[in-house]
Scaffold this motif. Structure first.
Motif, PDB file in Angstrom:
ATOM      1  N   ARG A  46       9.230  15.758  32.617  1.00  0.00           N
ATOM      2  CA  ARG A  46       8.159  16.188  33.522  1.00  0.00           C
ATOM      3  C   ARG A  46       8.214  15.424  34.846  1.00  0.00           C
ATOM      4  O   ARG A  46       8.050  16.007  35.924  1.00  0.00           O
ATOM      5  CB  ARG A  46       6.796  16.013  32.849  1.00  0.00           C
ATOM      6  N   VAL A  47       8.465  14.127  34.775  1.00  0.00           N
ATOM      7  CA  VAL A  47       8.551  13.314  35.994  1.00  0.00           C
ATOM      8  C   VAL A  47       9.727  13.770  36.853  1.00  0.00           C
ATOM      9  O   VAL A  47       9.595  13.974  38.067  1.00  0.00           O
ATOM     10  CB  VAL A  47       8.670  11.814  35.654  1.00  0.00           C
ATOM     11  N   VAL A  48      10.888  13.940  36.238  1.00  0.00           N
ATOM     12  CA  VAL A  48      12.084  14.328  36.996  1.00  0.00           C
ATOM     13  C   VAL A  48      11.917  15.723  37.577  1.00  0.00           C
ATOM     14  O   VAL A  48      12.278  15.965  38.736  1.00  0.00           O
ATOM     15  CB  VAL A  48      13.348  14.216  36.116  1.00  0.00           C
ATOM     16  N   ARG A  49      11.346  16.644  36.834  1.00  0.00           N
ATOM     17  CA  ARG A  49      11.142  17.993  37.367  1.00  0.00           C
ATOM     18  C   ARG A  49      10.199  17.973  38.564  1.00  0.00           C
ATOM     19  O   ARG A  49      10.394  18.706  39.530  1.00  0.00           O
ATOM     20  CB  ARG A  49      10.609  18.929  36.281  1.00  0.00           C
ATOM     21  N   ARG A  50       9.193  17.119  38.521  1.00  0.00           N
ATOM     22  CA  ARG A  50       8.280  16.997  39.655  1.00  0.00           C
ATOM     23  C   ARG A  50       9.043  16.472  40.884  1.00  0.00           C
ATOM     24  O   ARG A  50       8.870  16.965  41.999  1.00  0.00           O
ATOM     25  CB  ARG A  50       7.118  16.076  39.313  1.00  0.00           C
ATOM     26  N   ILE A  51       9.919  15.489  40.686  1.00  0.00           N
ATOM     27  CA  ILE A  51      10.687  14.935  41.794  1.00  0.00           C
ATOM     28  C   ILE A  51      11.677  15.980  42.328  1.00  0.00           C
ATOM     29  O   ILE A  51      11.866  16.103  43.533  1.00  0.00           O
ATOM     30  CB  ILE A  51      11.402  13.639  41.386  1.00  0.00           C
ATOM     31  N   VAL A  52      12.287  16.752  41.434  1.00  0.00           N
ATOM     32  CA  VAL A  52      13.196  17.827  41.858  1.00  0.00           C
ATOM     33  C   VAL A  52      12.430  18.818  42.735  1.00  0.00           C
ATOM     34  O   VAL A  52      12.920  19.229  43.791  1.00  0.00           O
ATOM     35  CB  VAL A  52      13.836  18.537  40.645  1.00  0.00           C
ATOM     36  N   VAL A  60      20.675  17.682  39.066  1.00  0.00           N
ATOM     37  CA  VAL A  60      20.265  16.369  38.571  1.00  0.00           C
ATOM     38  C   VAL A  60      21.483  15.719  37.929  1.00  0.00           C
ATOM     39  O   VAL A  60      22.093  16.278  37.017  1.00  0.00           O
ATOM     40  CB  VAL A  60      19.125  16.479  37.536  1.00  0.00           C
ATOM     41  N   VAL A  61      21.850  14.545  38.434  1.00  0.00           N
ATOM     42  CA  VAL A  61      22.958  13.768  37.874  1.00  0.00           C
ATOM     43  C   VAL A  61      22.329  12.632  37.080  1.00  0.00           C
ATOM     44  O   VAL A  61      21.570  11.832  37.627  1.00  0.00           O
ATOM     45  CB  VAL A  61      23.883  13.224  38.981  1.00  0.00           C
ATOM     46  N   VAL A  62      22.632  12.583  35.782  1.00  0.00           N
ATOM     47  CA  VAL A  62      22.028  11.594  34.894  1.00  0.00           C
ATOM     48  C   VAL A  62      23.074  10.566  34.487  1.00  0.00           C
ATOM     49  O   VAL A  62      24.133  10.909  33.960  1.00  0.00           O
ATOM     50  CB  VAL A  62      21.445  12.267  33.626  1.00  0.00           C
TER      51      VAL A  62
END
Length: 171
Positions: A46-52, A60-62
């Motif tokens: 959820r946090v990463v999707r918000r930042i995207v 997204v490179v993990v």
């Protein structure tokens, strides 16, 4: 660029070593995985999707690391640490995190775990170009993600995104 394996590196085709990869308009997320962090995969997504959404990142490179207790760090270590089990759990968390992002429509590239890498980053400027976020499975409201879960400073690293719109990264 993936250069050399560490003792805990995942298998990788020899043709993928020392090959430069380019990622443009990406969000780089370095995920430090600790004991019990699988329960945080949903919150992290959820946090990463918000930042995207905020940065218009195309991909997204993990890149993941295992947060293992250092020798002598008795205060933060469980009674007995099984390193192989912790490494296996780290791989599970990273795979779950990447899968959940992909299920929600994100383009994801999971960097090979345990490999030394060399890279160049052309990150965008601004206050949100680099963030340190810490999600805790033990903390209050562990399933809840606050609107802006930003913890600036040098705390233990859980997720550190770099870049975003107009950012590029080459490995």
């Amino acid at each position: 660029m993936v250069t050399e394996p560490s003792p805990c590196a995942v298998d990788l085709e020899p043709s993928a070593v020392w090959v430069r990869r380019y990622f443009h308009d990406c969000l780089l997320v370095t995920v430090g995985v600790g004991h019990g962090d699988l329960t945080l995969a949903g919150a992290a997504v959820r946090v990463v999707r918000r930042i995207v959404d905020e940065t218009d990142a195309w991909q997204v490179v993990v890149d993941g690391v295992a947060n293992l207790p250092l020798p002598g760090d008795i205060a933060n270590a469980p009674a007995e640490v099984d390193v192989l089990s912790e490494l296996a759990d780290t791989l599970d968390v990273l795979a779950e995190f990447a899968e959940r992002l992909e299920e929600r429509g994100e383009r994801v590239h999971l960097m090979p775990f345990g490999w030394h890498k060399t890279c160049r980053i052309d990150a965008i400027a601004g206050p949100r170009a680099q963030q340190v976020l810490q999600l805790s499975a033990d903390g209050p409201g562990s399933g809840h993600v606050p609107p802006n879960p930003v913890c600036l400073g040098t705390s233990a690293l859980s997720m550190r995104p770099h870049g975003g719109r107009r950012a590029s990264r080459s490995w």
